[in-house]
Write an enzyme that holds these catalytic residues in place. Structure first.
Site, PDB file in Angstrom:
ATOM      1  N   GLU A 258      72.878  19.499  32.260  1.00 35.79           N
ATOM      2  CA  GLU A 258      72.420  20.530  33.186  1.00 35.79           C
ATOM      3  C   GLU A 258      73.381  20.598  34.372  1.00 35.79           C
ATOM      4  OE1 GLU A 258      67.903  21.185  32.716  1.00 35.79           O
ATOM      5  OE2 GLU A 258      68.171  19.517  34.078  1.00 35.79           O
TER       6      GLU A 258
ATOM      7  N   GLY B 273      67.944  26.585  38.445  1.00 33.60           N
ATOM      8  CA  GLY B 273      67.096  27.367  39.352  1.00 33.60           C
ATOM      9  C   GLY B 273      67.847  28.403  40.158  1.00 33.60           C
TER      10      GLY B 273
ATOM     11  N   GLY C 100      63.441  25.133  32.991  1.00 31.33           N
ATOM     12  CA  GLY C 100      62.521  25.053  34.127  1.00 31.33           C
ATOM     13  C   GLY C 100      61.680  26.315  34.230  1.00 31.33           C
ATOM     14  N   GLY C 101      62.081  27.205  35.127  1.00 28.51           N
ATOM     15  CA  GLY C 101      61.303  28.397  35.468  1.00 28.51           C
ATOM     16  C   GLY C 101      60.765  29.175  34.275  1.00 28.51           C
TER      17      GLY C 101
ATOM     18  N   HIS D 291      66.612  13.566  36.212  1.00 30.28           N
ATOM     19  CA  HIS D 291      66.775  14.990  36.493  1.00 30.28           C
ATOM     20  C   HIS D 291      67.568  15.133  37.793  1.00 30.28           C
ATOM     21  CE1 HIS D 291      65.818  19.101  37.671  1.00 30.28           C
ATOM     22  NE2 HIS D 291      65.657  19.318  36.379  1.00 30.28           N
TER      23      HIS D 291
END
Ligand code: PEP
Length: 255
Positions: free
Chosen positions: A169, A175, A231-232, A93
């Site tokens: 990504e 983010g 993610g979030g 990541h």
């Protein structure tokens, strides 16, 4: 069929994990593969809850050690993950690359041990903003993938196709609330797909970077996008359910 994987980073408590799975007890993956990746201390609770609810949402680790055991303080081994019922792991990541010194070579080694032991590996790649601005996207992606292809060459095509998944990504979209445009995603996935084909691999490629229910429908309809690493927006049960619905619901035609 697509993959929806939630990266929970350093969030959630045991209680949060329990209520996430309780809220999604009736979720129907409709043939898609659903995962969440909690922090190490939450893996046992997450695996227990996942099993209790019929394994519809599988559990991934956020990382794995490149050895089965040894003097590697702070790492978690494949053996320990398998014992818990973990199905796979994220590897490389961008936060591991950025803050913990993960290199393309060390990431490939982690992938190797995961493949050897039947784990699903979601291998993350992507350029940062400076690299994109300098037009170095292709070189960066190639450098990230070459050691991985070398490792993958030692396995059967069938194993690699079944267990290895790429997650593209762009670091500048993680983010930040900034999503790459659909054209940028299409071009990047096309480039990555061609690199994989040239190396003899047919891999699923997920997109990640500020994905949310509002944009996943459109993103998942882009050619060569086989799902998302989120993610979030994967943290809350309702949002996770909405993300999955974006993969299962046919896109409305534009009006
Ligand atoms: C991630 O953590 O891999 C990620 C894509 O985060 P976010 O969806 O919050 O941008």
């Amino acid at each position: 069929m697509a993959i929806l994987a939630g990266n929970w980073k350093l969030y959630k408590t045991r209680k949060d994990v329990e209520s996430f799975f309780d809220s999604l007890a009736d979720i129907d993956p409709a043939g898609h593969e659903c995962y969440v990746a909690p922090s190490p201390s939450l893996l046992e609770t997450a695996c227990r809850k996942s099993q209790e609810k019929g394994n519809k949402i599988g559990i991934l680790s956020q990382n794995l050690a490149y050895k089965l055991e040894g003097a590697l303080t702070g790492e978690t081994s494949v053996k320990q993950l398998l014992e818990l019922g973990v199905k796979g792991s994220l590897v490389a990541h961008s936060e591991r690359r950025q803050f913990f010194g993960e290199t393309n070579e060390s990431a490939a080694e982690r992938c190797k041990i995961g493949l050897e032991h039947g784990l699903k590996i979601l291998f993350c790649i992507g350029e940062n903003l400076e690299e994109r601005k300098q037009g170095r996207f292709e070189k960066v992606i190639e450098a990230q993938l070459n050691p991985l292809f070398k490792v993958a060459d030692a396995f059967s095509k069938e194993t690699v196709q079944k267990q290895l998944v790429l997650a593209y990504e762009p670091v500048w979209a993680i983010g930040t609330g900034v999503t790459a445009t659909n054209e940028e995603i299409a071009a990047s996935h096309d480039f990555i797909y061609k690199l994989c084909s040239k190396a003899g691999f047919d891999l699923s490629i997920l997109y990640g970077g500020s994905v949310k229910p509002e944009n996943l429908g459109a993103i998942s309809s882009i050619p060569r996008v086989n799902g998302a690493l989120v993610g979030g927006a994967s943290l809350e049960a309702k949002s996770y359910r909405d993300l999955l619905a974006c993969l299962t619901r046919p896109l409305r035609s534009p009006t």
